[in-house]
Enzyme design. Structure first.
Site, PDB file in Angstrom:
ATOM      1  N   PRO A   2      21.809-116.161  65.012  1.00 22.28           N
ATOM      2  CA  PRO A   2      22.387-115.220  64.076  1.00 22.28           C
ATOM      3  C   PRO A   2      22.165-115.637  62.649  1.00 22.28           C
ATOM      4  CG  PRO A   2      24.047-116.718  64.903  1.00 22.28           C
ATOM      5  CD  PRO A   2      22.726-117.270  65.256  1.00 22.28           C
ATOM      6  N   GLU A   3      21.778-114.690  61.833  1.00 22.73           N
ATOM      7  CA  GLU A   3      21.781-114.897  60.403  1.00 22.73           C
ATOM      8  C   GLU A   3      22.952-114.086  59.857  1.00 22.73           C
ATOM      9  OE1 GLU A   3      17.803-114.627  58.728  1.00 22.73           O
ATOM     10  OE2 GLU A   3      16.924-114.971  60.689  1.00 22.73           O
TER      11      GLU A   3
END
Length: 276
Positions: A2-3
């Site tokens: 995840p960013e």
DNA sequence: CGTAGACCCTGCGCGC
DNA sequence: TGCGCGCAGGGTCTAC
């Protein structure tokens, strides 16, 4: 995994499912994460209601009554979901927060095969000075990110623009996918030295970073492999990726074949035709 | 001081 | 079918 967009999508999806509900019990199933889970500190969250969900950088912050905050970081492979109370324990389930209140019983669980994630609790007022947060740069979607900020932050620095965009001391939330996407959008070559970026290009980069992150949030994040929101739904920004993971495919802008290179041990995707 | 590389860990897809 | 290899969205630490 995840960013920033994925964590923000997760936050938004969990908000209606957690707000006002009480954490009945905290169950540490497997304490080995990047930092060992602290049973006692996490256990003190039991009995408290969730009052707010926030995000800072790639950290999800779950505030509870009594001025405590549960902090979750998903690392590369973490998944945080609300499942029915009786759902069987999944492989690599590290910690479960058993929930009561509106919607009946349930459990918020953190599954993380690669164990790069984090889960810890702090007094809410101590977040800013905690070592995980103290040195973080600005949020990319707020007012502070301007072309002037970028230019100022780059003063006296060397090194390629990609490392700069991914440096959380400068600006948080831009990871390996969205760095490639932003540079493609701004037509900047990933190896370009930050010392050789004009003000006009800083402006394009600033607009591209914000644009790409904002669009990814709108589209539920990028699911390459296993990202889901808090209800288990995949995102669909991956179909909009212009560069990331598309080595050998034609550039949507100029038709040249997209290439991959390695910087700091990580893949960068770019167009040799229109990124300079 | 800043930057580059190693490292943490499991799982998957690929070529042989 | 099985095996080894390379690769994967994060961050931190060490060596220069």
């Amino acid at each position: 995994m995840p960013e920033l967009p994925e964590v923000e999508v997760l936050r938004r999806s969990l908000e209606p499912r957690l707000l006002g509900r009480r954490i009945e019990r905290v169950q540490v199933l497997s304490p080995a994460l990047r930092e060992p889970l602290d049973r006692r500190a996490l256990g003190r969250l039991a009995g408290r209601r969730v009052t707010r969900l926030r995000r800072r950088a790639k950290y999800l912050l779950i505030d509870v009554e009594g001025d405590s905050t549960l902090i979750i970081h998903l690392g590369m492979s973490g998944r945080l979901t609300v499942v029915p109370h009786a759902a069987p324990v999944e492989r690599h389930e590290h910690v479960a927060f058993h929930l009561a209140g509106r919607g009946g019983k349930g459990r918020l669980r953190l599954v993380d095969p690669r164990r790069f994630g984090l889960a810890f609790a702090l007094p809410t007022g101590r977040l800013a000075t905690d070592r995980h947060f103290a040195h973080l740069g600005i949020e990319p979607l707020g007012d502070e990110l301007t072309s002037r900020y970028f230019k100022q932050a780059a003063r006296g620095r060397r090194g390629p623009i990609k490392s700069f965009l991914m440096d959380a001391k400068i600006v948080v939330g831009v990871g390996n996918i969205y760095a490639s996407e932003a540079m493609w959008q701004a037509r900047v070559h990933p190896r370009r030295s930050v010392a050789r970026v004009s003000m006009a290009t800083w402006q394009r980069l600033r607009d591209a970073v914000r644009g790409v992150l904002g669009q990814a949030i709108e589209q539920g994040g990028t699911t390459l492999n296993d990202f889901t929101d808090g209800e288990g739904n995949a995102g669909y920004f991956q179909v909009s990726l212009a560069a990331y993971g598309r080595e050998g495919e034609p550039c949507a802008r100029c038709g040249r074949s997209l290439r991959r290179l390695v910087q700091g041990g990580r893949s960068t995707y770019y167009c040799p035709g229109c990124q300079r």
